[in-house]
Design a protein around this motif. Sequence first.
Motif, PDB file in Angstrom:
ATOM      1  N   LEU A   4       0.829  -1.092  -0.042  1.00  0.00           N
ATOM      2  CA  LEU A   4       0.047   0.056   0.066  1.00  0.00           C
ATOM      3  C   LEU A   4       0.796   1.297   0.016  1.00  0.00           C
ATOM      4  CD1 LEU A   4      -2.793   1.356   0.019  1.00  0.00           C
ATOM      5  CD2 LEU A   4      -2.562   1.244   2.475  1.00  0.00           C
ATOM      6  N   ALA A   5       2.053   1.308   0.863  1.00  0.00           N
ATOM      7  CA  ALA A   5       2.833   2.388   0.879  1.00  0.00           C
ATOM      8  C   ALA A   5       3.411   2.716  -0.486  1.00  0.00           C
ATOM      9  CB  ALA A   5       3.768   2.210   2.382  1.00  0.00           C
ATOM     10  N   LEU A   6       4.067   1.621  -0.912  1.00  0.00           N
ATOM     11  CA  LEU A   6       4.402   1.634  -2.432  1.00  0.00           C
ATOM     12  C   LEU A   6       3.739   2.154  -3.406  1.00  0.00           C
ATOM     13  CD1 LEU A   6       6.662  -1.632  -2.471  1.00  0.00           C
ATOM     14  CD2 LEU A   6       7.418   0.603  -2.428  1.00  0.00           C
ATOM     15  N   ALA A   7       2.497   1.729  -3.344  1.00  0.00           N
ATOM     16  CA  ALA A   7       1.395   2.287  -4.416  1.00  0.00           C
ATOM     17  C   ALA A   7       1.225   3.813  -4.163  1.00  0.00           C
ATOM     18  CB  ALA A   7       0.152   1.316  -4.388  1.00  0.00           C
ATOM     19  N   ILE A   8       0.897   3.959  -3.029  1.00  0.00           N
ATOM     20  CA  ILE A   8       0.876   5.422  -2.653  1.00  0.00           C
ATOM     21  C   ILE A   8       1.986   6.369  -2.963  1.00  0.00           C
ATOM     22  CG2 ILE A   8       0.535   7.142  -0.705  1.00  0.00           C
ATOM     23  CD1 ILE A   8      -1.348   5.223   0.644  1.00  0.00           C
ATOM     24  N   GLY A   9       3.213   5.741  -2.844  1.00  0.00           N
ATOM     25  CA  GLY A   9       4.503   6.488  -2.986  1.00  0.00           C
ATOM     26  C   GLY A   9       4.406   6.572  -4.746  1.00  0.00           C
ATOM     27  N   THR A  10       4.191   5.684  -5.458  1.00  0.00           N
ATOM     28  CA  THR A  10       4.300   5.651  -6.992  1.00  0.00           C
ATOM     29  C   THR A  10       3.211   6.652  -7.303  1.00  0.00           C
ATOM     30  OG1 THR A  10       4.941   3.155  -6.777  1.00  0.00           O
ATOM     31  CG2 THR A  10       3.894   4.086  -9.022  1.00  0.00           C
ATOM     32  N   VAL A  11       1.976   6.795  -6.884  1.00  0.00           N
ATOM     33  CA  VAL A  11       1.077   7.685  -7.364  1.00  0.00           C
ATOM     34  C   VAL A  11       1.467   8.855  -6.880  1.00  0.00           C
ATOM     35  CG1 VAL A  11      -1.262   8.608  -6.923  1.00  0.00           C
ATOM     36  CG2 VAL A  11      -1.043   5.991  -7.263  1.00  0.00           C
ATOM     37  N   LEU A  12       2.224   9.184  -5.935  1.00  0.00           N
ATOM     38  CA  LEU A  12       2.528  10.462  -5.770  1.00  0.00           C
ATOM     39  C   LEU A  12       3.770  10.955  -6.422  1.00  0.00           C
ATOM     40  CD1 LEU A  12       2.265  10.686  -1.724  1.00  0.00           C
ATOM     41  CD2 LEU A  12       0.950  11.834  -3.426  1.00  0.00           C
ATOM     42  N   GLY A  13       4.608   9.997  -6.814  1.00  0.00           N
ATOM     43  CA  GLY A  13       5.869  10.338  -8.007  1.00  0.00           C
ATOM     44  C   GLY A  13       5.286  10.721  -9.073  1.00  0.00           C
ATOM     45  N   CYS A  14       3.968  10.056  -9.623  1.00  0.00           N
ATOM     46  CA  CYS A  14       3.411  10.632 -10.927  1.00  0.00           C
ATOM     47  C   CYS A  14       2.879  11.898 -10.792  1.00  0.00           C
ATOM     48  CB  CYS A  14       2.233   9.308 -11.372  1.00  0.00           C
ATOM     49  SG  CYS A  14       3.056   7.833 -11.708  1.00  0.00           S
ATOM     50  N   GLY A  15       2.335  12.277  -9.606  1.00  0.00           N
ATOM     51  CA  GLY A  15       1.797  13.617  -9.464  1.00  0.00           C
ATOM     52  C   GLY A  15       2.719  14.526  -9.473  1.00  0.00           C
ATOM     53  N   SER A  16       3.769  14.198  -8.927  1.00  0.00           N
ATOM     54  CA  SER A  16       5.091  15.319  -8.876  1.00  0.00           C
ATOM     55  C   SER A  16       5.615  15.437 -10.080  1.00  0.00           C
ATOM     56  CB  SER A  16       6.104  14.633  -7.887  1.00  0.00           C
ATOM     57  OG  SER A  16       7.375  15.530  -7.937  1.00  0.00           O
ATOM     58  N   TYR A  17       5.700  14.429 -11.053  1.00  0.00           N
ATOM     59  CA  TYR A  17       6.205  14.516 -12.211  1.00  0.00           C
ATOM     60  C   TYR A  17       5.267  15.369 -13.431  1.00  0.00           C
ATOM     61  CZ  TYR A  17       7.442  13.894 -17.128  1.00  0.00           C
ATOM     62  OH  TYR A  17       7.748  14.015 -18.476  1.00  0.00           O
ATOM     63  N   CYS A  18       4.107  15.185 -13.312  1.00  0.00           N
ATOM     64  CA  CYS A  18       2.859  15.761 -13.761  1.00  0.00           C
ATOM     65  C   CYS A  18       2.939  17.418 -13.522  1.00  0.00           C
ATOM     66  CB  CYS A  18       1.377  15.087 -13.865  1.00  0.00           C
ATOM     67  SG  CYS A  18       1.389  13.635 -14.588  1.00  0.00           S
ATOM     68  N   THR A  19       2.855  17.611 -11.988  1.00  0.00           N
ATOM     69  CA  THR A  19       2.638  19.051 -11.750  1.00  0.00           C
ATOM     70  C   THR A  19       4.030  19.820 -12.137  1.00  0.00           C
ATOM     71  OG1 THR A  19       3.184  18.637  -9.524  1.00  0.00           O
ATOM     72  CG2 THR A  19       1.034  18.878  -9.883  1.00  0.00           C
ATOM     73  N   GLY A  20       5.117  18.927 -11.969  1.00  0.00           N
ATOM     74  CA  GLY A  20       6.557  19.775 -12.205  1.00  0.00           C
ATOM     75  C   GLY A  20       6.862  20.076 -13.583  1.00  0.00           C
ATOM     76  N   SER A  21       6.344  19.109 -14.268  1.00  0.00           N
ATOM     77  CA  SER A  21       6.516  19.289 -15.936  1.00  0.00           C
ATOM     78  C   SER A  21       5.342  20.491 -16.197  1.00  0.00           C
ATOM     79  CB  SER A  21       5.984  17.920 -16.476  1.00  0.00           C
ATOM     80  OG  SER A  21       5.894  18.125 -18.180  1.00  0.00           O
ATOM     81  N   ARG A  22       4.248  20.614 -15.695  1.00  0.00           N
ATOM     82  CA  ARG A  22       3.264  21.839 -16.336  1.00  0.00           C
ATOM     83  C   ARG A  22       3.844  23.014 -15.808  1.00  0.00           C
ATOM     84  NH1 ARG A  22      -3.244  21.627 -14.683  1.00  0.00           N
ATOM     85  NH2 ARG A  22      -3.619  23.203 -15.756  1.00  0.00           N
TER      86      ARG A  22
END
Length: 138
Positions: A4-22
């Motif tokens: 569960l922690a790995l899944a949450i970390g992965t989702v937050l990592g994707c969110g970080s990439y998307c918002t940072g890119s934008r």
Amino acid sequence: MNLLALAIGTVLGCGSYCTGSRASTTYRIRRHGTRLRARVTDVRSTPVGEGDAAEDTVRVRFEVPDGPAVEAVTSMPLRGPTGLKPGDEVEIAHLRRHPGKMVVLGHHAADGVPLLAYTSVLFAVMTVFFLWIGLTIG
């Protein structure tokens, strides 16, 4: 390993990439983009929250000096109501290689580059935290 922690970390990592890119793209357009005058062709307002708050998505048409006319939509909605209407002339900045990526200057974005940057950093920190928990706590 805590999946569960790995899944949450992965989702937050994707969110970080998307918002940072934008945030990075919008900042680059504002800072280094070619500035032109454009004519508004359409404005779409979306109500946000209570009261008169809205986000305006603006479509403009402009001519690139060495190419055809371009019709583009703002990369991020503008904090509205902007008061813009079809036929108004606005100043924009666009990327020379990608004229469709543009921002309207003189109006604040609804989510703003600083907010996106801070959100990206927050997501990155939370990603590391959750990945660490996922890998160390069984």
